[in-house]
Enzyme design. Structure first.
Site, PDB file in Angstrom:
ATOM      1  N   ASP A  99     -40.859 -45.526 -30.353  1.00 16.08           N
ATOM      2  CA  ASP A  99     -39.672 -45.285 -29.171  1.00 16.08           C
ATOM      3  C   ASP A  99     -38.567 -46.136 -29.900  1.00 16.08           C
ATOM      4  O   ASP A  99     -38.621 -47.239 -30.406  1.00 16.08           O
ATOM      5  CB  ASP A  99     -39.718 -45.905 -27.856  1.00 16.08           C
ATOM      6  CG  ASP A  99     -39.102 -45.441 -26.985  1.00 16.08           C
ATOM      7  OD1 ASP A  99     -39.857 -45.407 -25.771  1.00 16.08           O
ATOM      8  OD2 ASP A  99     -37.908 -45.091 -27.102  1.00 16.08           O
ATOM      9  N   ASP A 200     -34.330 -43.058 -27.347  1.00 12.96           N
ATOM     10  CA  ASP A 200     -33.917 -43.322 -26.096  1.00 12.96           C
ATOM     11  C   ASP A 200     -32.409 -43.015 -25.696  1.00 12.96           C
ATOM     12  O   ASP A 200     -31.518 -43.219 -26.466  1.00 12.96           O
ATOM     13  CB  ASP A 200     -34.132 -45.019 -26.011  1.00 12.96           C
ATOM     14  CG  ASP A 200     -33.757 -45.365 -24.584  1.00 12.96           C
ATOM     15  OD1 ASP A 200     -34.601 -45.121 -23.698  1.00 12.96           O
ATOM     16  OD2 ASP A 200     -32.961 -46.306 -24.605  1.00 12.96           O
ATOM     17  N   GLU A 257     -34.492 -38.477 -25.777  1.00  7.76           N
ATOM     18  CA  GLU A 257     -34.228 -38.508 -24.210  1.00  7.76           C
ATOM     19  C   GLU A 257     -32.990 -38.150 -23.853  1.00  7.76           C
ATOM     20  O   GLU A 257     -31.804 -38.856 -24.164  1.00  7.76           O
ATOM     21  CB  GLU A 257     -34.832 -39.807 -24.072  1.00  7.76           C
ATOM     22  CG  GLU A 257     -34.850 -40.141 -22.200  1.00  7.76           C
ATOM     23  CD  GLU A 257     -34.483 -41.298 -21.674  1.00  7.76           C
ATOM     24  OE1 GLU A 257     -33.809 -42.151 -22.295  1.00  7.76           O
ATOM     25  OE2 GLU A 257     -34.967 -41.495 -20.636  1.00  7.76           O
ATOM     26  N   HIS A 333     -42.892 -43.882 -18.127  1.00  2.00           N
ATOM     27  CA  HIS A 333     -42.720 -45.092 -17.398  1.00  2.00           C
ATOM     28  C   HIS A 333     -41.489 -45.326 -16.531  1.00  2.00           C
ATOM     29  O   HIS A 333     -41.431 -46.380 -16.094  1.00  2.00           O
ATOM     30  CB  HIS A 333     -42.566 -46.113 -18.979  1.00  2.00           C
ATOM     31  CG  HIS A 333     -41.459 -45.819 -19.560  1.00  2.00           C
ATOM     32  ND1 HIS A 333     -41.224 -44.639 -20.424  1.00  2.00           N
ATOM     33  CD2 HIS A 333     -40.083 -46.512 -19.514  1.00  2.00           C
ATOM     34  CE1 HIS A 333     -39.958 -44.529 -20.941  1.00  2.00           C
ATOM     35  NE2 HIS A 333     -39.435 -45.640 -20.594  1.00  2.00           N
ATOM     36  N   ASP A 334     -40.592 -44.535 -16.493  1.00  2.00           N
ATOM     37  CA  ASP A 334     -39.649 -44.333 -15.724  1.00  2.00           C
ATOM     38  C   ASP A 334     -39.704 -43.689 -14.108  1.00  2.00           C
ATOM     39  O   ASP A 334     -38.848 -43.666 -13.593  1.00  2.00           O
ATOM     40  CB  ASP A 334     -38.295 -43.892 -16.298  1.00  2.00           C
ATOM     41  CG  ASP A 334     -37.712 -44.560 -17.445  1.00  2.00           C
ATOM     42  OD1 ASP A 334     -37.173 -44.183 -18.316  1.00  2.00           O
ATOM     43  OD2 ASP A 334     -38.170 -46.016 -17.434  1.00  2.00           O
TER      44      ASP A 334
HETATM   45  O1  TEU Z   1     -33.970 -44.269 -19.752  1.00  2.00           O
HETATM   46  C1  TEU Z   1     -32.856 -43.832 -19.718  1.00  2.00           C
HETATM   47  C2  TEU Z   1     -32.545 -43.224 -18.148  1.00  2.00           C
HETATM   48  O2  TEU Z   1     -32.020 -42.359 -18.069  1.00  2.00           O
HETATM   49  C3  TEU Z   1     -32.721 -44.330 -17.160  1.00  2.00           C
HETATM   50  O3  TEU Z   1     -31.449 -44.519 -16.346  1.00  2.00           O
HETATM   51  C4  TEU Z   1     -33.616 -43.713 -16.522  1.00  2.00           C
HETATM   52  O4  TEU Z   1     -33.716 -42.331 -16.235  1.00  2.00           O
HETATM   53  C5  TEU Z   1     -33.714 -44.418 -15.325  1.00  2.00           C
HETATM   54  O5  TEU Z   1     -34.366 -45.850 -15.300  1.00  2.00           O
HETATM   55  C6  TEU Z   1     -34.580 -43.404 -14.082  1.00  2.00           C
HETATM   56  O6  TEU Z   1     -34.027 -43.525 -13.022  1.00  2.00           O
HETATM   57  C7  TEU Z   1     -34.424 -45.041 -20.864  1.00  2.00           C
HETATM   58  C8  TEU Z   1     -35.587 -45.815 -20.887  1.00  2.00           C
HETATM   59  O7  TEU Z   1     -36.856 -44.791 -20.740  1.00  2.00           O
HETATM   60  C9  TEU Z   1     -35.584 -46.703 -19.812  1.00  2.00           C
HETATM   61  O8  TEU Z   1     -36.907 -47.218 -19.593  1.00  2.00           O
HETATM   62  C10 TEU Z   1     -34.569 -47.750 -20.130  1.00  2.00           C
HETATM   63  O9  TEU Z   1     -34.506 -48.858 -19.015  1.00  2.00           O
HETATM   64  C11 TEU Z   1     -33.281 -47.095 -20.492  1.00  2.00           C
HETATM   65  O10 TEU Z   1     -33.335 -45.988 -21.315  1.00  2.00           O
HETATM   66  C12 TEU Z   1     -32.162 -48.411 -21.106  1.00  2.00           C
HETATM   67  O11 TEU Z   1     -32.862 -48.322 -22.692  1.00  2.00           O
END
Ligand code: TEU
Ligand code: CA
Length: 558
Positions: A99, A200, A257, A333-334
């Site tokens: 990542d 990311d 992403e 994970h989100d």
């Molecule tokens: O997430 C990007 C993102 O769009 C975030 O706003 C995510 O969708 C949100 O937390 C869900 O509502 C990436 C990573 O996957 C996330 O874990 C990180 O916190 C974020 O970027 C910042 O690096």
């Protein structure tokens, strides 16, 4: 050439290292723990492991705030542990995707410390600095984790931009030297042997040409930066440069992403001949159950409407067919756990609905991503107290909506967190019916879901017909049936509120996929299905023809 398409018939398993397996009793998952569990991953049948960030980081955003791109964080282990994991994975025929977080770094990164120290140092333009406007922040942009997106630094008498937390300053991709530093770093990891990258928020790296105030939702203090910086003017130029510098001539798997990307954006970003990325994570299907009150965005506790879900997924299936390539995911994970979100995690229905959701996704066109524990039907945490949570996005949101804005009360916001918080995905992997589910011999950094005695890998592997065995069969079918990769998708019964059905055709054979999204028995007739058509897979032991039982999923091949 066919070698660069290997990722179109691959299945990826996402490991969140912090919550996968702790090997030294500090309550935090680590690399030696992952190495110990590689046989488990291999037995699922997957081809690739995607690791969330493991680089040195203060951990403000669980590793998405990188302070040293060239080192492994001591919480996860050493570079030797990484090399051992990579070697072990390759020895088992597993590829490893890293990542990479290059929209922003940590404010503890040496690059940022130097950049912030003055206006004329070698790193001065690695980040996005602007003079105050009338003594305050340059624009009304708000950060995604709350507050203004601008932070003032006295040593430069300027503000820096941060799309996420204050501790996550955005990198300045307008600087050719910064871009080269990113490519050099990526090549360092490719030379070390990694097989791909998940990039990311990569569609935010090209900021607007001119920084001006954005629209503010009623009752909100700032304009949300997400839409302002998504898919900026030089995005494709930067990605094509990255392709030329890092990806060209190598059989890497690359997935961007890209929150806010449309089908049209993805046709370019993941286009077969774009020389950008292999595929993207789009967010439409996981943004349909947001709050009707725009102030709350994703924070909600209501189910998704099946018709809107099927139209969204179908648009992406047909929109990218023969032009680009989809990623397929329910979890990461989100995102909250899908069986609790789009399925039904009541004990009577959990495994059936988990298999139904897996069936729906795994017969679509694209590369499937299985998030750790999804193959067990792991559920949301169902936390009831604020101090159960660790995720800064959740804690900041509670503080903002309940304590600062007074937009809602504590009980409502706790219900929103229980349904939507990222911590739902981050509770430790449930390995066996033992203290802390066998994840750690210490105190886990985030509580283990109390349902681990029933829901754990050891039980799943020894239970015929478990969600785990069902996922094994889905993965094996994708490797065996080219039709799953190549078939043209067609949605059936587009306005049916209870049943999701589609076909995949390649001119010779047809897959007919039927999923009952409800706990109620439905009856649907499919004239497409020849009476003698064999059942390829089902989450029931028998076939009752037009009768579809609770959460019944079945696939015919003819
Ligand atoms: O997430 C990007 C993102 O769009 C975030 O706003 C995510 O969708 C949100 O937390 C869900 O509502 C990436 C990573 O996957 C996330 O874990 C990180 O916190 C974020 O970027 C910042 O690096
Ligand atoms: Ca550990």
């Amino acid at each position: 050439t066919t070698s660069t398409q290997w990722w179109q018939s691959a299945v990826v398993y996402q490991i969140y290292p912090r919550s996968f397996q702790d090997s030294n009793g500090d309550g935090i998952g680590d690399l030696p723990g992952i190495t110990q569990r590689l046989d488990y991953v291999k037995q699922l049948g997957v081809d690739v492991i995607w690791l969330n960030p493991i680089y040195r980081s203060p951990g403000v955003d669980n590793g998405y705030d990188i302070s040293d791109y060239y080192d492994i964080d001591p919480k996860f282990g050493t570079m030797a542990d990484f090399d051992a994991l990579l070697t072990a994975a390759h020895a088992k025929g597993l590829k490893l995707m890293m990542d990479i977080v290059v929209n922003h770094s940590s404010d503890q990164n040496a690059w940022f410390k130097e950049s912030a120290s003055s206006r004329d140092n070698p790193y001065a333009d690695y980040y996005i600095w602007r003079d105050p406007v009338d003594g305050h922040a340059p624009t009304n942009w708000g950060a995604l984790f709350g507050g203004s997106a601008w932070e003032y630094v006295a040593s430069r008498q300027q503000y820096y931009l941060h799309s996420f937390a204050v501790e996550q300053p955005d990198l300045n991709w307008e600087s050719p030297r910064l871009r080269q530093a990113v490519y050099d770093m990526m090549n360092f990891w490719v030379d070390r042997g990694v097989d791909g990258f998940r990039l990311d928020v990569i569609n935010s790296i090209s900021k607007p040409t001119v920084f001006v105030d954005g629209p503010v939702a009623d009752g909100e203090p700032y304009a949300s930066i997400g839409a302002i910086e998504a898919n900026g003017p030089r995005l494709h130029e930067f990605l094509q440069e990255m392709y030329a510098q890092v990806f060209a001539g190598r059989a890497l798997m690359t997935v961007g992403e890209t929150p806010g990307a449309s089908v049209a954006d993805a046709q370019q970003l993941a286009g077969r001949n774009s020389h950008e990325l292999n595929m993207v994570f789009q967010f439409e299907h996981v943004s349909l159950d947001g709050n009707p009150d725009p102030r709350f965005g994703k924070w909600n506790d209501q189910p998704v409407q099946l018709v809107t879900l099927k139209h969204s997924l179908s648009k992406w299936q047909t929109g990218l067919h023969d032009q680009a390539w989809n990623s397929l995911y329910w979890n990461n994970h989100d995102q909250p756990r899908i069986v609790s979100r789009f399925g039904d995690d009541r004990p009577a229905y959990r495994t059936r609905s988990a298999k139904m959701l897996a069936t729906l996704l795994h017969f679509m066109q694209g590369t499937p991503f299985i998030y750790q524990g999804e193959e067990l039907g792991m559920t949301n945490a169902h936390f009831t107290r604020l101090d159960d949570y660790r995720d800064l996005e959740s804690l900041n949101a509670y503080h903002h909506y309940v304590e600062v804005e007074g937009a809602t009360d504590s009980a409502t916001m706790l219900a929103y967190l229980a349904h939507t918080s990222r911590d739902n995905a981050r509770t430790p992997m449930q390995w066996q019916d033992a203290p802390h589910a066998g994840f750690t011999t210490g105190t886990p950094w985030l509580a283990v879901n109390p349902n681990y005695p029933r829901i754990n890998a050891q039980r799943a592997q020894t239970t015929p017909g478990s969600v785990y065995h069902y996922y094994q069969r889905l993965v094996a079918l994708r490797h065996r049936l080219p039709l799953i990769r190549t078939g043209r998708y067609h949605l059936l019964m587009p306005d049916d509120q209870s049943v999701y059905a589609y076909t995949r055709r390649d001119g010779h054979q047809t897959l007919l996929v039927i999923c009952n999204f409800t706990a109620e028995t439905q009856s649907r007739h499919f004239e497409q299905r020849p009476p003698a058509a064999p059942l390829l897979i089902s989450n029931y032991d028998d076939d009752q023809g037009d009768v579809l039982r609770a959460y019944e999923a079945k696939v015919y091949l003819f």
